[in-house]
Design an enzyme around this catalytic site. Structure first.
Site, PDB file in Angstrom:
ATOM      1  N   ARG A 152       0.800  -1.225   0.000  1.00 33.66           N
ATOM      2  CA  ARG A 152       0.000   0.000   0.000  1.00 33.66           C
ATOM      3  C   ARG A 152       0.829   1.270   0.000  1.00 33.66           C
ATOM      4  O   ARG A 152       0.269   2.355   0.117  1.00 33.66           O
ATOM      5  CB  ARG A 152      -0.979  -0.029   1.174  1.00 33.66           C
ATOM      6  CG  ARG A 152      -1.984  -1.184   1.052  1.00 33.66           C
ATOM      7  CD  ARG A 152      -3.098  -1.115   2.081  1.00 33.66           C
ATOM      8  NE  ARG A 152      -4.063  -2.154   1.813  1.00 33.66           N
ATOM      9  CZ  ARG A 152      -4.081  -3.356   2.400  1.00 33.66           C
ATOM     10  NH1 ARG A 152      -3.158  -3.647   3.315  1.00 33.66           N
ATOM     11  NH2 ARG A 152      -4.998  -4.240   2.095  1.00 33.66           N
ATOM     12  N   GLY A 212      -1.688 -10.957   9.398  1.00 33.30           N
ATOM     13  CA  GLY A 212      -1.582 -12.333   9.849  1.00 33.30           C
ATOM     14  C   GLY A 212      -2.654 -12.799  10.802  1.00 33.30           C
ATOM     15  O   GLY A 212      -2.559 -13.898  11.348  1.00 33.30           O
ATOM     16  N   GLY A 213      -3.692 -11.979  11.028  1.00 31.52           N
ATOM     17  CA  GLY A 213      -4.749 -12.375  11.944  1.00 31.52           C
ATOM     18  C   GLY A 213      -5.485 -13.626  11.530  1.00 31.52           C
ATOM     19  O   GLY A 213      -6.160 -14.250  12.346  1.00 31.52           O
ATOM     20  N   GLU A 214      -5.368 -14.018  10.269  1.00 29.15           N
ATOM     21  CA  GLU A 214      -6.011 -15.240   9.774  1.00 29.15           C
ATOM     22  C   GLU A 214      -5.132 -16.466   9.954  1.00 29.15           C
ATOM     23  O   GLU A 214      -5.521 -17.571   9.572  1.00 29.15           O
ATOM     24  CB  GLU A 214      -6.371 -15.084   8.299  1.00 29.15           C
ATOM     25  CG  GLU A 214      -7.490 -14.099   8.017  1.00 29.15           C
ATOM     26  CD  GLU A 214      -7.088 -12.654   8.273  1.00 29.15           C
ATOM     27  OE1 GLU A 214      -7.962 -11.859   8.662  1.00 29.15           O
ATOM     28  OE2 GLU A 214      -5.898 -12.315   8.102  1.00 29.15           O
ATOM     29  N   TRP A 284      -3.513  -3.598  10.080  1.00 26.98           N
ATOM     30  CA  TRP A 284      -3.468  -3.597   8.614  1.00 26.98           C
ATOM     31  C   TRP A 284      -3.020  -2.280   8.014  1.00 26.98           C
ATOM     32  O   TRP A 284      -2.407  -2.255   6.951  1.00 26.98           O
ATOM     33  CB  TRP A 284      -4.855  -3.931   8.060  1.00 26.98           C
ATOM     34  CG  TRP A 284      -5.219  -5.367   8.127  1.00 26.98           C
ATOM     35  CD1 TRP A 284      -5.908  -6.003   9.120  1.00 26.98           C
ATOM     36  CD2 TRP A 284      -4.922  -6.371   7.153  1.00 26.98           C
ATOM     37  NE1 TRP A 284      -6.048  -7.327   8.816  1.00 26.98           N
ATOM     38  CE2 TRP A 284      -5.460  -7.582   7.622  1.00 26.98           C
ATOM     39  CE3 TRP A 284      -4.251  -6.350   5.932  1.00 26.98           C
ATOM     40  CZ2 TRP A 284      -5.348  -8.769   6.900  1.00 26.98           C
ATOM     41  CZ3 TRP A 284      -4.143  -7.529   5.221  1.00 26.98           C
ATOM     42  CH2 TRP A 284      -4.678  -8.722   5.698  1.00 26.98           C
ATOM     43  N   ASN A 302      -9.087  -8.530  13.570  1.00 27.62           N
ATOM     44  CA  ASN A 302      -9.848  -9.586  14.210  1.00 27.62           C
ATOM     45  C   ASN A 302      -8.984 -10.546  15.034  1.00 27.62           C
ATOM     46  O   ASN A 302      -7.786 -10.680  14.806  1.00 27.62           O
ATOM     47  CB  ASN A 302     -10.600 -10.394  13.158  1.00 27.62           C
ATOM     48  CG  ASN A 302      -9.667 -10.977  12.102  1.00 27.62           C
ATOM     49  OD1 ASN A 302      -9.327 -10.297  11.142  1.00 27.62           O
ATOM     50  ND2 ASN A 302      -9.224 -12.212  12.291  1.00 27.62           N
ATOM     51  N   ASP A 345     -15.585 -11.578  11.926  1.00 23.79           N
ATOM     52  CA  ASP A 345     -14.506 -10.982  11.130  1.00 23.79           C
ATOM     53  C   ASP A 345     -14.795  -9.517  10.774  1.00 23.79           C
ATOM     54  O   ASP A 345     -14.472  -9.048   9.699  1.00 23.79           O
ATOM     55  CB  ASP A 345     -14.256 -11.783   9.851  1.00 23.79           C
ATOM     56  CG  ASP A 345     -12.896 -11.455   9.235  1.00 23.79           C
ATOM     57  OD1 ASP A 345     -11.875 -11.891   9.783  1.00 23.79           O
ATOM     58  OD2 ASP A 345     -12.857 -10.738   8.218  1.00 23.79           O
ATOM     59  N   ASP A 347     -13.336  -6.839  11.774  1.00 26.67           N
ATOM     60  CA  ASP A 347     -12.185  -6.173  12.380  1.00 26.67           C
ATOM     61  C   ASP A 347     -12.139  -4.697  12.051  1.00 26.67           C
ATOM     62  O   ASP A 347     -12.708  -4.240  11.069  1.00 26.67           O
ATOM     63  CB  ASP A 347     -10.873  -6.847  11.971  1.00 26.67           C
ATOM     64  CG  ASP A 347     -10.798  -7.185  10.494  1.00 26.67           C
ATOM     65  OD1 ASP A 347     -11.851  -7.385   9.859  1.00 26.67           O
ATOM     66  OD2 ASP A 347      -9.685  -7.272   9.964  1.00 26.67           O
TER      67      ASP A 347
END
Length: 575
Positions: A152, A212-214, A284, A302, A345, A347
């Site tokens: 980004r 990396g929250g997933e 993020w 999340n 989810d 977040d």
């Protein structure tokens, strides 16, 4: 247009990134800087003084969201409501990477710095598109990431550019030559860590969070020395002790979240609190910084696993929160949690904005605001974190907060929002915040899942778009003094990318079908559109060179919503 849910996307991301696919490897091989022509002699260093004044900068775009306040407002009014219909491309710069583009370019003294997926960086002439240099990051053997191989943007300070990478590094480049000056390993990508956010530089420090929250990471924001890359401090978004919180039963708007607190407390007693190391809480998007108080504001994503809450009893602090910390030390100041024990989810992702708004007493207060996936804009007192107000819902809400089941439960908004990662913009003269929203009906499915290891997706279920149901986007203007929606402009597809506001009373945002649009900031009337040929899913920017104002935006599509890919940055001006 096929639109896929995040659950399907995440599985696709693993296929692309788990050990780097052949196509990706070809794109990122090498790691060298290619010089095409000598750098402009006009390029100077972005000093701390320049960064401190970036919010009111009338020529350059020095930070990805404009300045430390992140209002994404440009004071130029050469392009305005009366003449925007004459806007036309000044040039189109095509990159070497045909993939999702979410970059917000910087423009410094007539030089544009932009990034692409897979961590390419380009320096080009901001008036002609001629290339100065091109850097390709030599990616490590393991990259695990959510929602596309995006980057980004970069941060700038004292002649350096700073970029986070998919293999969880922080890289410093010489702004004039593109030469790599240093790199630092932020965390271990094999544990699920990656970097897609643009960092922020201040007071000799470079601040960056983590994705990396997933994947069951422990989220953080870290500060590094801008000259050497040495780590200075870390704030963990998951505290080792106290992450159970206060056992909140209602969300920030006062609605019951249907938690079984007694069952959660029994589970905590059985399991203990050691799961803090895999509790998620990624950061993020770029933090905002109040330079008067040297306070850093960021929002946290999340918990892990996304949907299976039984394995993580408690409020799961500081997930789904706005957090304020000290710039110099990383010391905690305050937090406000929007959704405790999130199993949908939803977040907090869209970057905070620092501005002013009326307090409950009618007096102006310094505030930090956030656009949530819930579809609300939240307005906080900047010093204490007090929630002054939340806006009316900008998109439909339905069946909140129904708990996910194995068969699936319908709830609106879906897991993409509301306001996803899209940066908002604020026109302080009008007291309006502009938010790009999604309407994407989904069902939530839960499935028990133990921690599988950091390089494997850990959702604990799935969220699925509902076939045949209409999906669309909404650009909403909200009065932050009242929380009322002043106007709305609906689009054919969910909005994903970001917003720019200008002193010419204009608001710019793009659509996944390729349309890039300008609206009247006061009433939402669409005044101009351009078909870019690929999804316009990046935040626009504006700048002035030699007295001429430009609008720039990337058109590269989006992995998360599967919008058509491209490889271009398009720059517009008046004839």
């Amino acid at each position: 247009m096929k639109v896929i849910g995040k659950s399907l996307l995440l599985a696709a991301s693993i296929a692309l990134a788990g050990s780097v696919s052949l196509a990706a490897a070809q794109e990122i091989s090498g790691g060298a800087t290619t010089s095409v022509k000598p750098m402009s002699s006009n390029l100077g260093a972005v000093t701390q003084k320049r960064l401190d004044g970036a919010d009111m900068e009338k020529t350059d775009w020095l930070q990805v969201n404009g300045g430390y306040s992140q209002t994404r407002f440009f004071p130029g009014k050469q392009i305005n409501t009366r003449n925007v219909k004459k806007l036309r491309p000044a040039f189109i710069f095509q990159t070497d990477v045909l993939e999702s583009m979410e970059t917000a370019p910087l423009v410094v003294d007539g030089v544009m710095f932009l990034t692409t997926s897979y961590n390419h960086v380009y320096a080009i002439d901001a008036t002609t598109g001629e290339e100065y240099w091109h850097y390709i990051h030599p990616m490590g053997p393991i990259t695990v990431y959510c929602c596309g191989p995006n980057n980004r943007g970069v941060a700038a300070l004292d002649g350096r550019l700073f970029m986070g990478t998919l293999d969880a590094k922080l890289v410093a480049l010489d702004a004039k030559t593109g030469t790599k000056l240093w790199e630092t390993q932020i965390e271990d990508p094999e544990l699920g860590y990656s970097e897609t956010m643009a960092p922020v530089a201040a007071d000799g420090k470079v601040l960056i969070g983590t994705n990396g929250g997933e994947y069951g990471v422990r989220g953080f924001v870290k500060a590094f020395d801008a000259e050497t890359g040495a780590q200075l401090w870390t704030f963990y978004t998951i505290p080792e002790i106290g992450h159970e919180g206060v056992w909140a039963t209602h969300d920030a708007t006062g609605r019951n979240m249907l938690r079984d607190i007694a069952a959660e407390k029994r589970m905590l007693a059985e399991r203990g609190g050691g799961f803090y190391k895999t509790l998620g809480g990624g950061v993020w998007m770029t933090p905002a910084i109040d330079r008067e108080t040297n306070t850093v504001f960021f929002v946290v994503g999340n918990p892990s696993p996304d949907l299976y809450g039984d394995i993580r009893p408690g409020d799961n602090l500081y997930t789904n929160s706005m957090v304020a910390v000290d710039l110099h030390t990383g010391a905690y100041k305050w937090h406000y949690q929007y959704i405790a024990h999130d199993v949908w989810d939803l977040d907090a992702v869209s970057p905070p904005i620092l501005t002013t708004a009326k307090g409950k007493d009618g007096k102006d207060r310094k505030v930090a605001i956030h656009g949530g996936k819930t579809g609300h804009i939240y307005v906080h007192d900047r010093q204490t974190g007090e929630l002054i107000r939340f806006s009316e819902a900008m998109i439909p809400q339905e069946n909140m907060w129904v708990l996910p089941t194995p068969e699936g439960e319908r709830m609106l908004p879906g897991a993409n929002g509301g306001v996803e990662w899209n940066p908002m913009a604020v026109n302080e003269k009008l007291n309006l915040a502009y938010a790009a929203n999604l309407h994407q009906p989904m069902t939530y499915h839960v499935e028990p899942a133990e921690y599988p290891g950091g390089d494997k997706l850990w959702l604990g279920g799935a969220f699925k778009v509902i076939p045949g149901e209409e999906q669309w986007g909404r650009l909403a203007a909200v009065n932050i003094d009242t929380g009322k929606m002043v106007w709305k402009a609906d689009t054919a597809q969910p909005l994903m990318g970001g917003v720019l506001a200008t002193a010419g009373d204009l608001v710019f945002t793009g659509e996944g079908n390729g349309w890039f649009n300008a609206y009247d900031a006061r009433n939402g009337k669409k005044l101009w559109s351009f078909q870019a040929g690929a999804g316009v899913n990046a935040p626009p920017v504006s700048y002035v060179v030699d007295g001429k104002q430009y609008i720039a935006v990337a058109a590269g599509g989006n992995t998360q919503l599967n919008f058509k890919r491209g490889n271009s940055v398009i720059v517009f001006s008046l004839p």
